[in-house]
Design an enzyme around this catalytic site. Structure first.
Site, PDB file in Angstrom:
ATOM      1  N   LEU A  48       0.838  -1.197   0.000  1.00 53.57           N
ATOM      2  CA  LEU A  48       0.000   0.000   0.000  1.00 53.57           C
ATOM      3  C   LEU A  48       0.875   1.249   0.000  1.00 53.57           C
ATOM      4  O   LEU A  48       1.986   1.237   0.527  1.00 53.57           O
ATOM      5  CB  LEU A  48      -0.886   0.017   1.251  1.00 53.57           C
ATOM      6  CG  LEU A  48      -2.105  -0.902   1.345  1.00 53.57           C
ATOM      7  CD1 LEU A  48      -1.730  -2.375   1.227  1.00 53.57           C
ATOM      8  CD2 LEU A  48      -2.856  -0.674   2.652  1.00 53.57           C
ATOM      9  N   CYS A  49       0.328   2.331  -0.589  1.00 53.44           N
ATOM     10  CA  CYS A  49       0.943   3.658  -0.473  1.00 53.44           C
ATOM     11  C   CYS A  49       2.322   3.701  -1.132  1.00 53.44           C
ATOM     12  O   CYS A  49       2.452   3.443  -2.320  1.00 53.44           O
ATOM     13  CB  CYS A  49       0.987   4.043   1.009  1.00 53.44           C
ATOM     14  SG  CYS A  49       1.384   5.766   1.346  1.00 53.44           S
ATOM     15  N   ILE A  50       3.385   3.990  -0.388  1.00 49.47           N
ATOM     16  CA  ILE A  50       4.743   4.060  -0.919  1.00 49.47           C
ATOM     17  C   ILE A  50       5.396   2.679  -0.996  1.00 49.47           C
ATOM     18  O   ILE A  50       6.394   2.484  -1.712  1.00 49.47           O
ATOM     19  CB  ILE A  50       5.617   5.025  -0.069  1.00 49.47           C
ATOM     20  CG1 ILE A  50       6.952   5.350  -0.750  1.00 49.47           C
ATOM     21  CG2 ILE A  50       5.875   4.431   1.320  1.00 49.47           C
ATOM     22  CD1 ILE A  50       6.844   6.122  -2.042  1.00 49.47           C
ATOM     23  N   THR A  78      -2.023  -0.718  -4.214  1.00 50.47           N
ATOM     24  CA  THR A  78      -3.035   0.346  -4.232  1.00 50.47           C
ATOM     25  C   THR A  78      -2.428   1.621  -3.641  1.00 50.47           C
ATOM     26  O   THR A  78      -1.540   1.536  -2.785  1.00 50.47           O
ATOM     27  CB  THR A  78      -4.301  -0.091  -3.472  1.00 50.47           C
ATOM     28  OG1 THR A  78      -5.384   0.805  -3.783  1.00 50.47           O
ATOM     29  CG2 THR A  78      -4.098  -0.100  -1.967  1.00 50.47           C
ATOM     30  N   PRO A  79      -2.869   2.824  -4.070  1.00 54.19           N
ATOM     31  CA  PRO A  79      -2.172   4.062  -3.676  1.00 54.19           C
ATOM     32  C   PRO A  79      -2.361   4.531  -2.233  1.00 54.19           C
ATOM     33  O   PRO A  79      -1.439   5.104  -1.651  1.00 54.19           O
ATOM     34  CB  PRO A  79      -2.757   5.117  -4.634  1.00 54.19           C
ATOM     35  CG  PRO A  79      -3.436   4.372  -5.712  1.00 54.19           C
ATOM     36  CD  PRO A  79      -3.856   3.073  -5.139  1.00 54.19           C
TER      37      PRO A  79
END
Length: 217
Positions: free
Chosen positions: A137-139, A191-192
Site C-alpha cells: 500500500l501507499c509508498i 493500491t495508492p
C-alpha cells in the site's frame, strides 16, 4: 466466512513520518480479519533512521527501534522479521508510511538507487520464489519494485516516485482511490492509499480491495 489464509504483515515503525502509516496498517489487519483470514505481524529488529515529532514535523534527538515501535500497533503480538518463514504464510502485505522508505529501504534519500534492508529483501525474494502473493500500500509498492525487477505496481499519480520505479526497471500504472493494480505474473497487488489525498474511508476501501484480491489468488 473462514478462508484459513495466513497473511504476514510487515511494519516499519509506528507513525506516518518515521514508521508505518497507522491507518493503513490497522485497516489492513481489519480487512484480513473481516474476510476470514489470520495475520501475523513482523518488523525488522533495527533502529529507525530517525524520529519525527508528528505535530511539528521536526526531527527529534532520540533513537527508537522499528520492532519495538511496531509492537505498539501489534498490541505486543509481533515477531522479529528474522523469524519469518515463507512456508508458513499464504501471502505477505506491506502497509505504507515513510518508515518503508526510511527504515525498510533508503528510497526517501536515494530514490531509484536505494538500498533495501537485507532481511526485507530476503523475505520478499522468498515469497516471490514460492509464487505467493505480495501486497503493498501507499509508498510500499516502490520497495517491491526495487526487489522484484520488472514488477508492475501503482503508487497513484506521483510523477517523482513513478519515475523512480521506472528507473528501477519496473513498471508504474496510475490508479485512483480504492483501485488495485494486479501484476498477475509476479502475484503483486498494490493500491495508492495515502499517496493520494485520501479520507480514512478511502484507505479502508483500498486495504480491503487488496486483501480480497490476494485471498482470491
Amino acid at each position: 466466512m473462514k478462508t484459513n489464509k495466513k497473511i504476514a504483515v510487515v511494519l516499519s515503525g509506528s507513525g506516518v513520518y518515521d514508521g508505518s502509516e497507522i491507518h493503513e496498517a490497522t485497516l489492513s489487519l481489519y480487512a484480513i480479519s473481516k474476510n476470514g483470514g489470520e495475520y501475523q505481524i513482523f518488523a525488522p529488529n533495527i533502529n529507525q533512521h530517525h524520529v519525527v515529532n508528528h505535530i511539528t514535523g521536526e526531527e527529534m534527538t532520540e533513537t527508537r527501534n522499528v520492532l519495538v515501535e511496531s509492537a505498539r500497533i501489534a498490541r505486543g503480538k509481533i515477531k522479529d522479521l528474522a523469524e519469518f518463514d515463507a512456508k508458513d504464510f499464504d501471502a505477505i502485505l506491506f502497509p505504507g508510511g515513510f518508515g518503508v522508505a526510511k527504515n525498510l529501504c533508503s528510497l526517501a534519500f536515494d530514490g531509484a538507487d536505494c538500498k533495501v534492508n537485507s532481511g526485507v529483501e530476503k523475505v520478499l525474494k522468498a515469497m516471490h520464489a514460492a509464487s505467493k502473493p505480495i501486497a503493498a500500500l501507499c509508498i510500499a509498492p516502490a520497495l517491491i519494485a526495487k526487489v522484484i525487477t520488472g514488477a508492475e505496481v501503482t503508487i497513484g499519480h506521483d510523477e517523482g516516485t513513478a519515475g523512480a520505479i521506472q528507473a528501477m526497471g519496473s513498471h508504474h500504472k496510475q490508479a485512483g482511490h480504492g483501485e488495485v493494480v494486479v501484476d498477475a505474473k509476479n502475484k503483486i497487488v498494490t493500491t495508492p492509499c495515502y499517496m493520494l489525498d485520501a479520507t480514512i474511508a478511502q484507505i479502508g476501501e483500498g486495504a480491503e480491495n487488496v486483501v480480497k484480491t490476494i485471498m482470491e489468488m
